[in-house]
Scaffold this motif. Structure first.
Motif, PDB file in Angstrom:
ATOM      1  N   GLU A 138       0.821  -1.214   0.000  1.00 24.73           N
ATOM      2  CA  GLU A 138       0.000   0.000   0.000  1.00 24.73           C
ATOM      3  C   GLU A 138       0.854   1.264   0.000  1.00 24.73           C
ATOM      4  O   GLU A 138       0.557   2.235  -0.713  1.00 24.73           O
ATOM      5  N   GLN A 139       1.935   1.272   0.780  1.00 19.92           N
ATOM      6  CA  GLN A 139       2.729   2.484   0.936  1.00 19.92           C
ATOM      7  C   GLN A 139       3.782   2.661  -0.149  1.00 19.92           C
ATOM      8  O   GLN A 139       4.096   3.794  -0.540  1.00 19.92           O
ATOM      9  N   PHE A 140       4.359   1.546  -0.626  1.00 20.42           N
ATOM     10  CA  PHE A 140       5.498   1.650  -1.538  1.00 20.42           C
ATOM     11  C   PHE A 140       5.265   0.966  -2.882  1.00 20.42           C
ATOM     12  O   PHE A 140       6.199   0.811  -3.668  1.00 20.42           O
ATOM     13  N   GLY A 141       4.015   0.567  -3.154  1.00 17.54           N
ATOM     14  CA  GLY A 141       3.737  -0.210  -4.351  1.00 17.54           C
ATOM     15  C   GLY A 141       4.210   0.427  -5.640  1.00 17.54           C
ATOM     16  O   GLY A 141       4.711  -0.256  -6.544  1.00 17.54           O
ATOM     17  N   ASP A 142       4.094   1.731  -5.759  1.00 13.55           N
ATOM     18  CA  ASP A 142       4.488   2.422  -6.988  1.00 13.55           C
ATOM     19  C   ASP A 142       5.996   2.432  -7.202  1.00 13.55           C
ATOM     20  O   ASP A 142       6.466   2.707  -8.314  1.00 13.55           O
ATOM     21  N   PHE A 143       6.756   2.140  -6.149  1.00  6.28           N
ATOM     22  CA  PHE A 143       8.217   2.200  -6.242  1.00  6.28           C
ATOM     23  C   PHE A 143       8.875   0.815  -6.229  1.00  6.28           C
ATOM     24  O   PHE A 143      10.086   0.723  -6.384  1.00  6.28           O
ATOM     25  N   LEU A 144       8.083  -0.223  -6.053  1.00  4.26           N
ATOM     26  CA  LEU A 144       8.639  -1.572  -5.967  1.00  4.26           C
ATOM     27  C   LEU A 144       8.857  -2.157  -7.356  1.00  4.26           C
ATOM     28  O   LEU A 144       8.124  -1.826  -8.301  1.00  4.26           O
ATOM     29  N   PRO A 145       9.868  -3.054  -7.504  1.00  2.00           N
ATOM     30  CA  PRO A 145      10.008  -3.791  -8.767  1.00  2.00           C
ATOM     31  C   PRO A 145       8.718  -4.544  -9.075  1.00  2.00           C
ATOM     32  O   PRO A 145       8.016  -5.009  -8.164  1.00  2.00           O
ATOM     33  N   GLN A 146       8.388  -4.686 -10.355  1.00  2.00           N
ATOM     34  CA  GLN A 146       7.116  -5.272 -10.759  1.00  2.00           C
ATOM     35  C   GLN A 146       6.927  -6.681 -10.200  1.00  2.00           C
ATOM     36  O   GLN A 146       5.835  -7.044  -9.774  1.00  2.00           O
ATOM     37  N   ARG A 147       8.008  -7.476 -10.192  1.00  2.04           N
ATOM     38  CA  ARG A 147       7.889  -8.849  -9.691  1.00  2.04           C
ATOM     39  C   ARG A 147       7.577  -8.852  -8.199  1.00  2.04           C
ATOM     40  O   ARG A 147       6.759  -9.644  -7.735  1.00  2.04           O
ATOM     41  N   THR A 148       8.223  -7.972  -7.431  1.00  4.05           N
ATOM     42  CA  THR A 148       7.955  -7.882  -5.995  1.00  4.05           C
ATOM     43  C   THR A 148       6.536  -7.407  -5.745  1.00  4.05           C
ATOM     44  O   THR A 148       5.826  -7.938  -4.879  1.00  4.05           O
ATOM     45  N   LYS A 149       6.099  -6.423  -6.503  1.00  2.00           N
ATOM     46  CA  LYS A 149       4.739  -5.900  -6.355  1.00  2.00           C
ATOM     47  C   LYS A 149       3.704  -6.982  -6.646  1.00  2.00           C
ATOM     48  O   LYS A 149       2.715  -7.131  -5.908  1.00  2.00           O
ATOM     49  N   ALA A 150       3.927  -7.772  -7.687  1.00  4.71           N
ATOM     50  CA  ALA A 150       2.993  -8.846  -8.029  1.00  4.71           C
ATOM     51  C   ALA A 150       2.943  -9.902  -6.931  1.00  4.71           C
ATOM     52  O   ALA A 150       1.871 -10.411  -6.585  1.00  4.71           O
ATOM     53  N   PHE A 151       4.115 -10.238  -6.357  1.00  4.03           N
ATOM     54  CA  PHE A 151       4.174 -11.230  -5.289  1.00  4.03           C
ATOM     55  C   PHE A 151       3.412 -10.753  -4.059  1.00  4.03           C
ATOM     56  O   PHE A 151       2.659 -11.515  -3.439  1.00  4.03           O
ATOM     57  N   LEU A 152       3.600  -9.488  -3.688  1.00  2.00           N
ATOM     58  CA  LEU A 152       2.937  -8.954  -2.504  1.00  2.00           C
ATOM     59  C   LEU A 152       1.432  -8.787  -2.710  1.00  2.00           C
ATOM     60  O   LEU A 152       0.678  -8.677  -1.735  1.00  2.00           O
ATOM     61  N   SER A 153       0.986  -8.764  -3.965  1.00  2.00           N
ATOM     62  CA  SER A 153      -0.434  -8.561  -4.258  1.00  2.00           C
ATOM     63  C   SER A 153      -1.265  -9.824  -4.068  1.00  2.00           C
ATOM     64  O   SER A 153      -2.498  -9.743  -3.997  1.00  2.00           O
ATOM     65  N   ILE A 154      -0.622 -10.984  -3.968  1.00  2.00           N
ATOM     66  CA  ILE A 154      -1.344 -12.250  -3.783  1.00  2.00           C
ATOM     67  C   ILE A 154      -1.954 -12.296  -2.379  1.00  2.00           C
ATOM     68  O   ILE A 154      -1.277 -12.014  -1.389  1.00  2.00           O
ATOM     69  N   GLU A 155      -3.246 -12.653  -2.306  1.00  2.00           N
ATOM     70  CA  GLU A 155      -3.889 -12.794  -0.997  1.00  2.00           C
ATOM     71  C   GLU A 155      -3.391 -14.057  -0.306  1.00  2.00           C
ATOM     72  O   GLU A 155      -3.323 -15.131  -0.917  1.00  2.00           O
ATOM     73  N   ARG A 156      -3.051 -13.939   0.982  1.00  2.00           N
ATOM     74  CA  ARG A 156      -2.505 -15.053   1.747  1.00  2.00           C
ATOM     75  C   ARG A 156      -3.226 -15.193   3.077  1.00  2.00           C
ATOM     76  O   ARG A 156      -3.743 -14.209   3.614  1.00  2.00           O
ATOM     77  N   PRO A 157      -3.210 -16.404   3.660  1.00  2.00           N
ATOM     78  CA  PRO A 157      -3.854 -16.608   4.964  1.00  2.00           C
ATOM     79  C   PRO A 157      -2.961 -16.211   6.131  1.00  2.00           C
ATOM     80  O   PRO A 157      -3.302 -16.458   7.284  1.00  2.00           O
ATOM     81  N   ILE A 158      -1.808 -15.609   5.840  1.00  2.00           N
ATOM     82  CA  ILE A 158      -0.820 -15.256   6.862  1.00  2.00           C
ATOM     83  C   ILE A 158      -0.370 -13.824   6.657  1.00  2.00           C
ATOM     84  O   ILE A 158      -0.146 -13.392   5.524  1.00  2.00           O
ATOM     85  N   ASP A 159      -0.227 -13.085   7.746  1.00  2.00           N
ATOM     86  CA  ASP A 159       0.410 -11.771   7.727  1.00  2.00           C
ATOM     87  C   ASP A 159       1.874 -11.937   8.096  1.00  2.00           C
ATOM     88  O   ASP A 159       2.203 -12.600   9.093  1.00  2.00           O
ATOM     89  N   PHE A 160       2.767 -11.329   7.318  1.00  2.00           N
ATOM     90  CA  PHE A 160       4.195 -11.334   7.620  1.00  2.00           C
ATOM     91  C   PHE A 160       4.656  -9.906   7.888  1.00  2.00           C
ATOM     92  O   PHE A 160       4.295  -8.986   7.148  1.00  2.00           O
ATOM     93  N   LYS A 161       5.475  -9.746   8.938  1.00  2.00           N
ATOM     94  CA  LYS A 161       6.063  -8.446   9.251  1.00  2.00           C
ATOM     95  C   LYS A 161       7.570  -8.608   9.446  1.00  2.00           C
ATOM     96  O   LYS A 161       8.028  -9.018  10.516  1.00  2.00           O
ATOM     97  N   PRO A 162       8.380  -8.305   8.421  1.00  2.00           N
ATOM     98  CA  PRO A 162       9.837  -8.408   8.568  1.00  2.00           C
ATOM     99  C   PRO A 162      10.367  -7.360   9.536  1.00  2.00           C
ATOM    100  O   PRO A 162       9.926  -6.209   9.520  1.00  2.00           O
TER     101      PRO A 162
END
Length: 289
Positions: A138-162
């Motif tokens: 949500e915050q950095f989507g416009d600045f992320l590499p396309q592959r990373t943005k696509a990966f983060l866009s997948i809905e998942r049953p888990i929240d990850f916080k690095p």
């Protein structure tokens, strides 16, 4: 998949008789079947063949071929041993005539014994101070590499916080360490320990190889590197619940020969060590065209 129930639906296999089970796959942003799904589904199959009073304590697996997302996977369980204290199973996963995965796992009856554990890290940020993968999108989507943005866009049953949020534009080598908080989405109450272990096995294949990539992050990234799980081992210790954030603390002692090795410990938020993980993966630089 949006929540824990949808994840459980995927991990629960159809009984085909004679210790054979069948399951389908879900896309998590990779062109092939997610390794964590195959691990967890194979464990679901093995658990269906052991006495109920025996609990998984270790598993060791090899990924042999990439799984096809569009084909069902058949899991065949072989009973290797039923001893006085331990039961051992071998699981082979097939798609058609192709063997894609093998697993050996051992189950132990409950016993009392000596106890100690490595303590959880204390000098790290807590989940409330960190951004989730969804927050990052949500915050950095416009600045992320396309592959990373696509990966983060997948809905998942888990929240990850690095705990550490690297800047992909810095091209900077990083320590071979990854600490990630995670939490399941949806209702997680009343889960039995075998089910919790299957879920934990599923998510253990997330994040772990990132620790192998970090020391070469100035030139290596997810776009120019072919990455895949080669083998995976886990050891399970204590019962636990998914009702709060949990920490997956990972480090990589070595990368060499287009392979990387990483190991990690999984803790409850109050510091109880519940499992350890080790994995070697393919870390192959893609050839420039």
């Amino acid at each position: 998949m949006k929540n824990t129930q949808e994840l459980l639906n995927i991990l629960t296999l159809e009984d085909k008789g004679d210790d054979n089970f069948e399951g389908d796959s879900r896309d998590i942003g990779s062109p092939n079947v997610f390794g964590g799904q195959v691990l967890a589904q194979s464990l679901n199959a093995a658990y269906r063949t052991v006495p109920k009073e025996r609990i998984l304590h270790s598993l060791h697996a090899y990924f042999l071929e990439a799984g096809n997302l569009n084909l069902p996977i058949t899991y065949s369980v072989q009973s290797i041993r039923n001893g006085g204290s331990f039961s051992t199973r071998r699981v082979t996963a097939h798609q058609g005539e192709k063997t894609i995965f093998i697993l050996a796992c051992s189950f132990h009856k409950e016993e009392k014994g000596y106890e100690h554990q490595r303590p959880i890290k204390t000098a790290i940020k807590q989940p409330e101070e960190l951004l989730s993968w969804s927050d990052m999108l949500e915050q950095f989507g416009d600045f992320l590499p396309q592959r990373t943005k696509a990966f983060l866009s997948i809905e998942r049953p888990i929240d990850f916080k690095p705990v550490h949020l690297p800047n992909p534009s810095e091209k900077k080598d990083l320590p071979p360490i990854v600490d990630v908080w995670f939490k399941l989405k949806g209702d997680v109450k009343g889960l039995e320990l075998p089910i919790k272990q299957q879920i934990l096995t599923y998510l253990s294949d997330y994040n772990i190889l990132t620790a192998c990539l970090n020391p070469n992050a100035s030139e290596a990234n997810f776009g120019n590197t072919q990455m895949a799980s080669l083998d995976h081992s886990m050891w399970f210790y204590r019962d636990f619940d998914f009702d709060d954030w949990m920490l997956f603390s990972i480090e990589s002692p070595n990368s060499f020969g287009a392979r990387g090795f990483a190991q990690g410990n999984i803790y409850t938020r109050d510091g109880k060590l519940i499992a350890s993980v080790a994995q070697e993966g393919l870390i192959r630089p893609k050839k420039k065209k």
